[in-house]
Design a protein around this motif. Sequence first.
Motif: not given
Lengths: 323, 347
Positions: A189-190, A192-198
Amino acid sequence: METFDFSDPFQMFTIPVGEWASEATKWIVTNFRYVFQNIKLPIDFILSGIEAGLRGCPPLVFIGCAFLLAWQVAGMRTAVFVAAALFAIGSIGAWPEAMTTLAIVLTAVFFCCVTGIPLGILAAQNDLFEKVLRPALDFLQTIPSFVYLVPIVMLFGIGNVSGVIVTIIYALAPVVRLTNLGIRQVREDLVEASTAFGASRLQTLLNVQLPLARPAIMTGVNQTIMLSLSMSVIASMISVTGLGQMVLRGIGRLDIALATTGGLGIVLTAMVIDRISQGLGRSARDRAHKGWKETGPVGAVRRLMALIPASRTVPARLPQQEE
Amino acid sequence: MEWHIECEGVWKIFGPDGKTALQAIRNQALDKNSTKHRLNHIVGVADVSLKIRRGELFCIMGLSGSGKSTLLRHINRLIEPTAGRISVGGADTADMDKKALSRLRSKTIGMVFQHMALWPHRSLQDNVAYGLEIQGIAKKERRRIAAEMLAMMKLDGWEEHYPDELSGGMQQRVGLARALASDPDILLMDEPFSALDPLIRRDLQTQFLDLSQRLHKTTLFVTHDLDEAIRLGDRIAIMRDGEIVQVGTREDIILNPANDYVADFVRPLARSQFLKADAVMNSLTETELATNRRPEHCVPWDASLQHVIEKIAAVRQPIGVVRDDAIVGLIDPYTLLGALRTAEPIA
């Protein structure tokens, strides 16, 4: 025609693997020796640089620098231990040999890191590459080093540079494995979070995956260092100088004094490098979130600077300009 | 009506060859179980179409494995759909190149995660400012915005600290600050409060409702907790096995469940507290309106059932229901009892 003997089926045929390897080596040596001689060049360049520096450095200066480095990365207690261990190496009369061994180890570790860490990163990003790489690493880690000692001598000759090459082969695997493992173990999830913020894949790698995998990568580097040191005795069989050679000569001549000195030197060198490299692997979290500038000698100097009253640092000419 | 987010016929099949599996599912009308056993593919989202208004707080409710988080990740394309179309602000996300997609994720959409997903090696301000960093905003400006966001979440003074120094509730406030840092139009929230203990959860829900009324962000809020969905959502979608079972306001869902599955869900809720006077009353026809004399006592059309009961108990006669200054219906004690009987069936 002989009848097939079930009790000993291998009497009928043998696959001549040994001869193939021998022929292949001979073929490579006759046709491609110049390629391998050229591979030696960058290694030789870095090795002689490091060795000249280490051997030219006065022992007390070296011990002082090692003390400061250990204090910075691993704390005061480790620094005292490091200085004492280095002093002991000098006292038992193994200083120049220890410096040669250190130079070989550092060169080997340098090349292991510049090839091993990128390989580990690639393996972590690509499952197929990992599948291909894994048996290769198994091979490297389990094949007895004596087996490749002879082909290496035929291709690269003898001496310290060849010593670095056999050490690289012997010590490369852990840093690759642990880099791969460290990156794969970063919480999903860490990432994924990075990807989710672009963030792109490269940005995620640099900002999230590598920093979080650092302890694992540094453990890999540490293991590579330890393996490099343990290779030093075997490498001395192809005329590599240093602590390993002291041990080998000691065994050859039944000279217990020489073997003990060399052996003790290896152990002490190993402990020094191990403590310093483990200190490098500590995360900011282990240092109670203090930046590196706040601890060790750098922190001490900065605190000292802060003690000097600010008024003294103000230029004395300032009031005159106002007139 | 402006639709901010639109999903049309979105399918997600997990497995080595999702497209072929989808073809097989469409041709043979397979259900979730036979897809898993016969095709060895898993249906994540099945033919979902949704339209979400600008500024709406939209809850997606479902049990674990119902595909709600998978559906949410389609909006910022963390997951690629097997089939279907998703558009955000009128732009089809499938047409976006890498740069546009990065901009969509860092600027247009903010996301909050179930387990906070704060980066342990970054200070709180660096966590909050990550999206801005990706957009290439200068460090000084980043720090300023991060401090502002942390202050909005009542975490001022914590800029230089690290996530592991914070409690769970505080961490999720940082998660929210991070999602809001680039002032996005859309918030995606993936069970943000479910990892917290009940008191903190309620507290954060209140804070979030307050914040959301001030900021008017289009919000997709995923939860497995019906109470949470009822409390927060302007509209609620209920998902099961990758499909949307029902979409509606909280009253729609509670009073008119689309099927037994939804009815099972809403049973524990006291339905009578969602009933309003106009849902209970006997409507009057035009002639009745003309002939009937106006009742002495009236309640507004949106009065709660509680209010109606109190009124009837006090005046002891039928009361009228008023909408726009006109009588639209009558409630007598028998109507009231009947309504209560339907609203709270004795199990």
